[in-house]
Design an enzyme around this catalytic site. Structure first.
Site, short mmCIF file in Angstrom:
data_model
loop_
_atom_site.label_atom_id
_atom_site.label_comp_id
_atom_site.label_asym_id
_atom_site.label_seq_id
_atom_site.Cartn_x
_atom_site.Cartn_y
_atom_site.Cartn_z
N ARG A 225 130.26 -76.18 -64.33
CA ARG A 225 130.64 -75.02 -65.14
C ARG A 225 132.07 -75.20 -65.61
NH1 ARG A 225 126.13 -74.12 -65.90
NH2 ARG A 225 124.82 -72.50 -65.00
N HIS A 273 127.70 -78.30 -74.16
CA HIS A 273 126.81 -77.77 -73.09
C HIS A 273 125.35 -78.14 -73.35
CE1 HIS A 273 126.82 -74.59 -69.71
NE2 HIS A 273 125.77 -75.40 -69.58
P1 NDP Z 1 121.97 -76.81 -56.11
O1 NDP Z 1 122.22 -75.41 -55.69
O2 NDP Z 1 120.62 -77.39 -55.92
O3 NDP Z 1 123.02 -77.78 -55.35
C1 NDP Z 1 124.34 -77.46 -55.16
C2 NDP Z 1 125.03 -78.58 -54.36
O4 NDP Z 1 126.42 -78.30 -54.32
C3 NDP Z 1 124.54 -78.67 -52.92
O5 NDP Z 1 124.49 -80.01 -52.50
C4 NDP Z 1 125.62 -77.92 -52.16
O6 NDP Z 1 125.81 -78.32 -50.81
C5 NDP Z 1 126.85 -78.32 -52.97
N1 NDP Z 1 127.94 -77.36 -52.76
C6 NDP Z 1 127.95 -76.03 -52.97
N2 NDP Z 1 129.15 -75.50 -52.64
C7 NDP Z 1 129.91 -76.53 -52.19
C8 NDP Z 1 131.22 -76.64 -51.69
N3 NDP Z 1 132.01 -75.57 -51.57
N4 NDP Z 1 131.68 -77.85 -51.32
C9 NDP Z 1 130.89 -78.94 -51.41
N5 NDP Z 1 129.63 -78.92 -51.89
C10 NDP Z 1 129.14 -77.73 -52.27
O7 NDP Z 1 122.43 -76.90 -57.63
P2 NDP Z 1 121.76 -77.75 -58.84
O8 NDP Z 1 121.83 -79.20 -58.49
O9 NDP Z 1 120.44 -77.19 -59.23
O10 NDP Z 1 122.77 -77.41 -60.03
C11 NDP Z 1 124.17 -77.68 -59.92
C12 NDP Z 1 124.93 -77.05 -61.06
O11 NDP Z 1 124.70 -77.76 -62.28
C13 NDP Z 1 124.51 -75.62 -61.48
O12 NDP Z 1 125.00 -74.65 -60.61
C14 NDP Z 1 125.10 -75.51 -62.85
O13 NDP Z 1 126.44 -75.07 -62.72
C15 NDP Z 1 125.10 -76.95 -63.35
N6 NDP Z 1 124.17 -77.13 -64.49
C16 NDP Z 1 124.68 -77.55 -65.69
C17 NDP Z 1 123.86 -77.77 -66.78
C18 NDP Z 1 124.40 -78.33 -68.06
O14 NDP Z 1 123.63 -78.47 -69.03
N7 NDP Z 1 125.66 -78.70 -68.13
C19 NDP Z 1 122.42 -77.49 -66.71
C20 NDP Z 1 121.96 -77.10 -65.39
C21 NDP Z 1 122.82 -76.91 -64.34
P3 NDP Z 1 124.63 -78.14 -49.69
O15 NDP Z 1 123.66 -79.26 -49.99
O16 NDP Z 1 125.33 -78.34 -48.41
O17 NDP Z 1 124.04 -76.77 -49.90
#
Ligand code: NDP
Length: 310
Positions: A225, A273
């Site tokens: 984001r 985006h």
């Molecule tokens: P998920 O919720 O499946 O995965 C999130 C990951 O981030 C997990 O591994 C989680 O850790 C980790 N995480 C969360 N908080 C922290 C932290 N504080 N420190 C370290 N690691 C952290 O998300 P998705 O993979 O589905 O999507 C990720 C992001 O991609 C979305 O939230 C969105 O912002 C972005 N996105 C962008 C798009 C674009 O076109 N540019 C399209 C779609 C999505 P843990 O495994 O321990 O829970």
């Protein structure tokens, strides 16, 4: 009769309606132009919905984000206490893997330089480094991060990942987790890919302190984001050589304003985006399945944990 409301302060949901009509042939589909009585609405399909609106829908049983992220929902302080679901989609994941792989290769194989030389009709070679010698770090090993990691490993890149908690990872993917291992993770990222969700903990995480922990000249790819990045820190980090390049697909303000400095800096590659998208039919189908499960008294499949923020 099921009533669905399409709620957004900034997106025209017209593109979704044919798919929802096919998936919910007997439902009443309401848009922002005419929401009708709010007490008839069963499910809200959302992208940046106006704050406080859903709190006035007493029958609401599902809040469905049309994207993978739900940060646009948690901003609403009056979000009602009903299941919030996001989209998890294999096409979205492979689309993201294609974008991230392109961005890594574009940087590591100097494609920007070749585009400039080709435009000038110059035959100029840049050094060729085997993928194995290039370390890519993926911050966020969720549904998208893991697919990107696998795609890059299949090409021979040395891939590491960082998550909040420890997790079982595919063979060859070096895992780091939590604050305690963040510095060690960053120190081995020639390219850093941000695929974190936007939460209180991750807002502004891409800042000058973090850039200083990367190997000098690292390439930053932000497909998370816009608010992950402290925009004011980026050009100074490029000037100082902490970063060599940045590829950005998400911005605090979208569309990125015409006069923004990022447009003019040749070290920064801006895309609007478009890293990946979900097809309307997938959003409609997941909404129907979630609603059916909730009505049957079961947990929705891709419900998010609002306490955790993702
Ligand atoms: P998920 O919720 O499946 O995965 C999130 C990951 O981030 C997990 O591994 C989680 O850790 C980790 N995480 C969360 N908080 C922290 C932290 N504080 N420190 C370290 N690691 C952290 O998300 P998705 O993979 O589905 O999507 C990720 C992001 O991609 C979305 O939230 C969105 O912002 C972005 N996105 C962008 C798009 C674009 O076109 N540019 C399209 C779609 C999505 P843990 O495994 O321990 O829970």
């Amino acid at each position: 009769m099921t009533t669905l409301a399409f709620l957004s302060a900034n997106l025209d949901f017209g593109y979704l309606l044919p798919a929802f009509r096919a998936e919910f042939p007997d439902a009443d589909l309401r848009t922002m132009a005419d929401l009708g009585p709010l007490d008839a609405i069963d499910a809200a399909v959302c992208w940046c919905p106006p704050a406080g609106l859903m709190a006035r829908m007493p029958r609401l049983s599902l809040i469905q984000s049309v994207g993978a992220g739900i940060d646009h929902l948690t901003a609403d302080p009056a979000l009602p206490d009903v299941p919030v679901c996001r989209i998890v989609d294999t096409d979205m994941a492979s689309g993201m893997a294609a974008y991230v792989t392109w961005a890594v290769i574009h940087g590591q194989r100097h494609m920007g330089r070749y585009l400039a030389s080709a435009a000038a009709g110059r035959w100029e070679e840049a050094p060729i480094q085997p993928p194995r010698e290039h370390r890519v770090g993926i911050a966020g090993l969720g549904t998208l991060g893991l697919v990107c990691a696998r795609a890059l490993m299949a090409l021979g890149y040395s891939v590491r990942g960082w998550s909040r908690s420890p997790r079982e990872l595919p063979k060859g993917l070096e895992g780091f987790h939590g604050q305690a291992q963040q510095v060690e993770f960053l120190s081995g990222c020639d390219t850093l890919v941000c695929l974190l969700p936007l939460t209180e903990e991750t807002t502004g995480i891409l800042n000058r302190d973090l850039f200083a922990q990367l190997p000098r000249g690292a390439h930053l790819i932000n497909v998370g984001r816009g608010a992950h990045l402290v925009e004011a820190d980026l050009i100074p980090a490029l000037d100082a050589g902490h970063l060599g390049a940045a590829t950005l697909d998400a911005f605090v303000q979208e569309p990125l304003p015409a006069g923004h400095a990022f447009w003019r800096d040749p070290r920064i590659l801006v895309t609007p985006h478009i890293a990946t998208r979900t097809q309307p039919a997938v959003i409609a189908r997941q909404t129907r399945l979630n609603l059916e499960r909730i009505r049957a008294g079961r947990a929705a499949e891709v419900a998010v944990d609002l306490q955790r923020g993702y």
